[in-house]
Design a protein around this motif. Structure first.
Motif, short mmCIF file in Angstrom:
data_model
loop_
_atom_site.label_atom_id
_atom_site.label_comp_id
_atom_site.label_asym_id
_atom_site.label_seq_id
_atom_site.Cartn_x
_atom_site.Cartn_y
_atom_site.Cartn_z
N ASN A 179 0.81 -1.21 0.00
CA ASN A 179 0.00 0.00 0.00
C ASN A 179 0.84 1.27 0.00
O ASN A 179 0.32 2.36 -0.26
N ALA A 180 2.14 1.15 0.32
CA ALA A 180 3.02 2.32 0.26
C ALA A 180 3.47 2.63 -1.16
O ALA A 180 4.06 3.69 -1.41
N SER A 181 3.19 1.74 -2.11
CA SER A 181 3.60 1.94 -3.50
C SER A 181 2.80 3.08 -4.14
O SER A 181 1.62 3.30 -3.83
N ALA A 201 -0.48 1.81 -5.59
CA ALA A 201 -1.49 1.16 -4.75
C ALA A 201 -2.88 1.74 -4.98
O ALA A 201 -3.87 1.00 -5.04
N ARG A 202 -2.99 3.06 -5.10
CA ARG A 202 -4.30 3.69 -5.29
C ARG A 202 -4.98 3.17 -6.55
O ARG A 202 -6.18 2.84 -6.55
N GLY A 203 -4.23 3.10 -7.65
CA GLY A 203 -4.80 2.60 -8.89
C GLY A 203 -5.22 1.15 -8.77
O GLY A 203 -6.27 0.75 -9.29
N MET A 248 -6.47 -3.46 -14.18
CA MET A 248 -5.68 -3.95 -13.04
C MET A 248 -4.42 -4.67 -13.51
O MET A 248 -3.37 -4.58 -12.88
N GLN A 249 -4.51 -5.38 -14.64
CA GLN A 249 -3.33 -6.06 -15.16
C GLN A 249 -2.27 -5.04 -15.61
O GLN A 249 -1.07 -5.27 -15.45
N VAL A 250 -2.72 -3.93 -16.18
CA VAL A 250 -1.77 -2.87 -16.53
C VAL A 250 -1.06 -2.38 -15.27
O VAL A 250 0.17 -2.24 -15.25
N HIS A 251 -1.83 -2.14 -14.21
CA HIS A 251 -1.21 -1.72 -12.95
C HIS A 251 -0.24 -2.78 -12.43
O HIS A 251 0.82 -2.45 -11.89
#
Length: 268
Positions: free
Chosen positions: A17-19, A22-24, A219-222
């Protein structure tokens, strides 16, 4: 919304979550999975005045929804190793908490919701026992987990693209397994709940299509960014990750999602 700190453990997760990504990631997961989670929770029954726990709440889309359902007389405790900012609700408390190491109150909750957490924990069955103890008699545990070992490609522009997508899926599985994740646990978590003492256990599988413009494929792009270092360690290259991102915009690309298992059971 009140926030406090407890433990945190310090374990390293691939989806950190610190990445910056993470938001995306959480936005895509909410766009894909919230309708499943909310539908299943509504079917189980969420009532005003209930006391709820949301473990691994992330950006809090389900925690906020629960707070709207149970407030003002009820409460929702949303926990995560690194909680993200979420919408403010009077009934909602956010806690930095490690479900493996930090204490949970016993017989305190009417409903516990856990999404895409236990499969990543080597201690998953011990955590199930702790969640059982945290429920009041008659309380319900609701899990949502992937069978990530199932992810077939359906249509691609050429054979090379299909092979690259399959190698990408296998690289992800290897990366998670090295961290103690059980990527097929979705299809086994109902049996684990029965072993933990839950009754009335029911499991519902859900499938979706990954195509351009869907949150499932976004999500796969992320993932190609969020998991970049792990994917490189597993043999992919930056050029191949860029090729995957281009593939995910191709109108010919279609794949089947992982199987999503929504499972619930009751403490007797």
């Amino acid at each position: 919304m009140r926030e406090s700190a407890s433990g945190g453990g310090g374990r390293s997760y691939l989806f950190d979550n610190a990445s910056a990504h993470a938001r995306g990631q959480h936005r895509c997961l909410a766009g894909w999975l919230d309708r499943i989670s909310i539908g299943e929770l509504s079917r189980v029954g969420v009532q005003p005045g209930m006391s709820c726990l949301d473990v691994g709440a992330g950006a809090g889309s389900i925690a906020v929804w629960l707070a709207d359902q149970v407030g003002p007389g009820g409460s929702v405790l949303a926990t995560d190793l690194v909680p993200l900012p979420m919408a403010d609700r009077p009934a909602l408390t956010v806690l930095r908490h490690d479900v493996v190491r930090d204490a949970l109150p016993e017989t305190a909750f009417d409903l516990v919701h856990v999404r895409l957490v236990l499969s990543h924990l080597p201690e998953r069955e011990a955590v199930l026992a702790r969640l059982f103890a945290a429920l009041r008699p008659g309380g319900v545990l609701h899990l949502l987990e992937f069978d990530a070992e199932y992810a077939p490609v359906l249509t691609v522009p050429d054979e090379r693209a299909g092979d690259l997508y399959r190698r990408y899926q296998q690289a992800k599985l290897r990366a998670f397994r090295t961290r103690g994740s059980e990527q097929g646990w979705g299809r086994r978590c109902a049996a684990a709940m029965v072993r933990a003492g839950f009754v009335g256990v029911e499991a519902s599988p859900h499938l979706d299509t990954l195509g351009p413009g869907t949150p499932q494929l976004e999500m796969q792009v992320h993932n190609t960014w969020h998991l970049r270092e792990a994917l490189l360690r597993e043999g992919l290259t930056d050029d191949e990750l860029a090729e995957l991102r281009a593939l995910f915009t191709d109108p010919m690309f279609r794949a089947c999602s992982n199987v999503v298992y929504a499972v619930h059971g009751r403490r007797p």
